[in-house]
Design a protein around this motif. Structure first.
Motif, PDB file in Angstrom:
ATOM      1  N   GLU A  65      -6.511  -2.301   0.499  1.00 54.99           N
ATOM      2  CA  GLU A  65      -6.166  -3.862  -0.392  1.00 54.99           C
ATOM      3  C   GLU A  65      -6.430  -4.264  -1.484  1.00 54.99           C
ATOM      4  O   GLU A  65      -4.977  -4.452  -1.800  1.00 54.99           O
ATOM      5  CB  GLU A  65      -5.566  -4.027   1.224  1.00 54.99           C
ATOM      6  CG  GLU A  65      -6.691  -4.878   1.758  1.00 54.99           C
ATOM      7  CD  GLU A  65      -7.708  -4.269   3.355  1.00 54.99           C
ATOM      8  OE1 GLU A  65      -8.215  -4.611   3.638  1.00 54.99           O
ATOM      9  OE2 GLU A  65      -6.987  -2.684   2.653  1.00 54.99           O
TER      10      GLU A  65
ATOM     11  N   GLN B  90       3.741   7.171 -10.199  1.00 56.72           N
ATOM     12  CA  GLN B  90       4.528   6.318 -10.726  1.00 56.72           C
ATOM     13  C   GLN B  90       4.240   6.983 -12.021  1.00 56.72           C
ATOM     14  O   GLN B  90       2.601   7.497 -11.970  1.00 56.72           O
ATOM     15  CB  GLN B  90       4.694   5.174 -10.381  1.00 56.72           C
ATOM     16  CG  GLN B  90       4.807   4.573  -9.208  1.00 56.72           C
ATOM     17  CD  GLN B  90       4.746   3.053  -8.999  1.00 56.72           C
ATOM     18  OE1 GLN B  90       3.822   2.938  -8.363  1.00 56.72           O
ATOM     19  NE2 GLN B  90       5.774   2.200  -9.526  1.00 56.72           N
TER      20      GLN B  90
ATOM     21  N   ASP C 238       0.178  -3.819  -8.583  1.00 56.27           N
ATOM     22  CA  ASP C 238       1.172  -4.068  -7.716  1.00 56.27           C
ATOM     23  C   ASP C 238       2.799  -3.946  -7.692  1.00 56.27           C
ATOM     24  O   ASP C 238       3.528  -3.874  -6.903  1.00 56.27           O
ATOM     25  CB  ASP C 238       0.754  -5.802  -7.235  1.00 56.27           C
ATOM     26  CG  ASP C 238      -0.121  -5.684  -5.980  1.00 56.27           C
ATOM     27  OD1 ASP C 238      -0.799  -5.027  -5.297  1.00 56.27           O
ATOM     28  OD2 ASP C 238      -0.771  -6.902  -6.192  1.00 56.27           O
TER      29      ASP C 238
ATOM     30  N   THR D 206       0.235   8.337  -4.803  1.00 56.64           N
ATOM     31  CA  THR D 206       0.016   7.464  -3.897  1.00 56.64           C
ATOM     32  C   THR D 206       0.983   7.762  -2.482  1.00 56.64           C
ATOM     33  O   THR D 206       2.166   8.879  -2.311  1.00 56.64           O
ATOM     34  CB  THR D 206      -0.017   6.096  -3.642  1.00 56.64           C
ATOM     35  OG1 THR D 206       1.555   5.854  -3.547  1.00 56.64           O
ATOM     36  CG2 THR D 206      -0.656   5.165  -4.577  1.00 56.64           C
ATOM     37  N   SER D 207       0.956   7.049  -1.092  1.00 58.06           N
ATOM     38  CA  SER D 207       1.770   7.776  -0.332  1.00 58.06           C
ATOM     39  C   SER D 207       3.463   7.664  -0.339  1.00 58.06           C
ATOM     40  O   SER D 207       4.458   7.653   0.420  1.00 58.06           O
ATOM     41  CB  SER D 207       1.494   7.926   1.171  1.00 58.06           C
ATOM     42  OG  SER D 207       0.907   5.910   0.995  1.00 58.06           O
ATOM     43  N   GLU D 208       3.353   6.448  -1.389  1.00 56.26           N
ATOM     44  CA  GLU D 208       4.646   5.746  -1.360  1.00 56.26           C
ATOM     45  C   GLU D 208       5.298   6.827  -3.177  1.00 56.26           C
ATOM     46  O   GLU D 208       6.430   6.337  -3.134  1.00 56.26           O
ATOM     47  CB  GLU D 208       4.645   4.913  -1.821  1.00 56.26           C
ATOM     48  CG  GLU D 208       4.010   3.782  -0.759  1.00 56.26           C
ATOM     49  CD  GLU D 208       4.146   2.487  -0.816  1.00 56.26           C
ATOM     50  OE1 GLU D 208       4.189   1.618  -1.984  1.00 56.26           O
ATOM     51  OE2 GLU D 208       3.951   1.074  -0.150  1.00 56.26           O
ATOM     52  N   GLY D 209       4.803   7.334  -3.271  1.00 54.35           N
ATOM     53  CA  GLY D 209       5.530   8.065  -4.290  1.00 54.35           C
ATOM     54  C   GLY D 209       4.634   8.538  -5.690  1.00 54.35           C
ATOM     55  O   GLY D 209       3.179   7.850  -5.706  1.00 54.35           O
TER      56      GLY D 209
ATOM     57  N   GLU E  31      -5.183   7.865  -1.065  1.00 55.18           N
ATOM     58  CA  GLU E  31      -4.515   7.438   0.096  1.00 55.18           C
ATOM     59  C   GLU E  31      -6.262   6.799   0.678  1.00 55.18           C
ATOM     60  O   GLU E  31      -7.493   7.290   0.922  1.00 55.18           O
ATOM     61  CB  GLU E  31      -4.848   9.087   0.363  1.00 55.18           C
ATOM     62  CG  GLU E  31      -4.155   8.924   2.033  1.00 55.18           C
ATOM     63  CD  GLU E  31      -4.161  10.537   2.610  1.00 55.18           C
ATOM     64  OE1 GLU E  31      -4.369  11.218   3.124  1.00 55.18           O
ATOM     65  OE2 GLU E  31      -3.351  11.543   1.703  1.00 55.18           O
TER      66      GLU E  31
END
Length: 211
Positions: A166, A196, A210, A191-194, A39
């Motif tokens: 980044e 994996q 990426d 992450t904030s996107e889910g 995060e």
């Protein structure tokens, strides 16, 4: 400090994404696990590997050589950026690094087991037969438990701070070069996107973040 502890807790509570393909309680030599929570510029990591992967054995260390091997392994596992190499452009530094060895102490349950056997001999013949069968099953369970207790695992927790998050585009697993017995690491990343899940193998030690 509170932020570091928070992310360490997040890693410990990561959903078991890999559970669909591998049971959580499996102890598979050659296979480690790495949970990562990212995060912003904070990266929290929790790593586990069988003792055999790290020091080549899983029995309780008694000799000076074995104890020295464990101490060296803990020191090595306490340097996460030497094992899980981040891009230099990310400018990551270690905020927290802790490693330890867990397991290897068999439980002493023989006295209770013997007491149970003595009680069983006081019953009549029919009960003796039934109790003997029960004792046999209990003994098998105890043996299985002792076998499980003989397993040792190295556990490590890390918190990193990355000035340029980044640039966290990949992780190179130098871990495989350091520990020749290691074959694979099962990785879970949240992450904030889910979340994996990945498998990183010795013959392909680079994880593309990426992708």
């Amino acid at each position: 400090m509170k932020r570091a502890l928070y992310f360490t807790a997040v890693v410990a509570a990561l959903p078991a994404v890999a559970q669909e393909t591998r049971q959580l309680d499996a102890h598979e030599h050659g296979v480690g696990t790495l949970n990562i929570a990212i995060e912003g510029g904070t990266v929290a990591m929790a790593f586990e590997a069988p003792g055999a992967d790290i020091v080549g054995f899983e029995y309780a260390a008694e000799s000076d050589a074995d104890i020295a091997a464990i101490d060296q392994a803990i020191a090595t596992l306490s340097a996460p950026l030497d094992l899980f190499v981040m891009p230099a452009a990310a400018a990551c530094t270690v905020v927290l690094a802790e490693a330890e060895l867990e397991g290897g102490d068999a439980h002493d349950e023989e006295d209770d087991h013997d007491d149970h056997d003595d009680h069983a001999h006081d019953e009549d013949d029919h009960d003796d037969h039934a109790d003997d069968a029960h004792d046999h099953e209990a003994h098998d369970d105890h043996a299985d438990h002792a076998d499980e207790a003989g397993h040792t695992e190295f556990h490590a927790e890390y918190t990193l701070n990355c000035d340029t998050p980044e640039a966290l585009t990949e992780i190179t697993f130098a871990y495989f070069d350091v520990f020749p017995n290691a074959l694979e690491v099962e990785v879970q990343i949240i992450t904030s996107e889910g979340a994996q899940a990945f498998e990183v193998a010795r013959d392909a030690p680079r994880l593309d973040l990426d992708g």
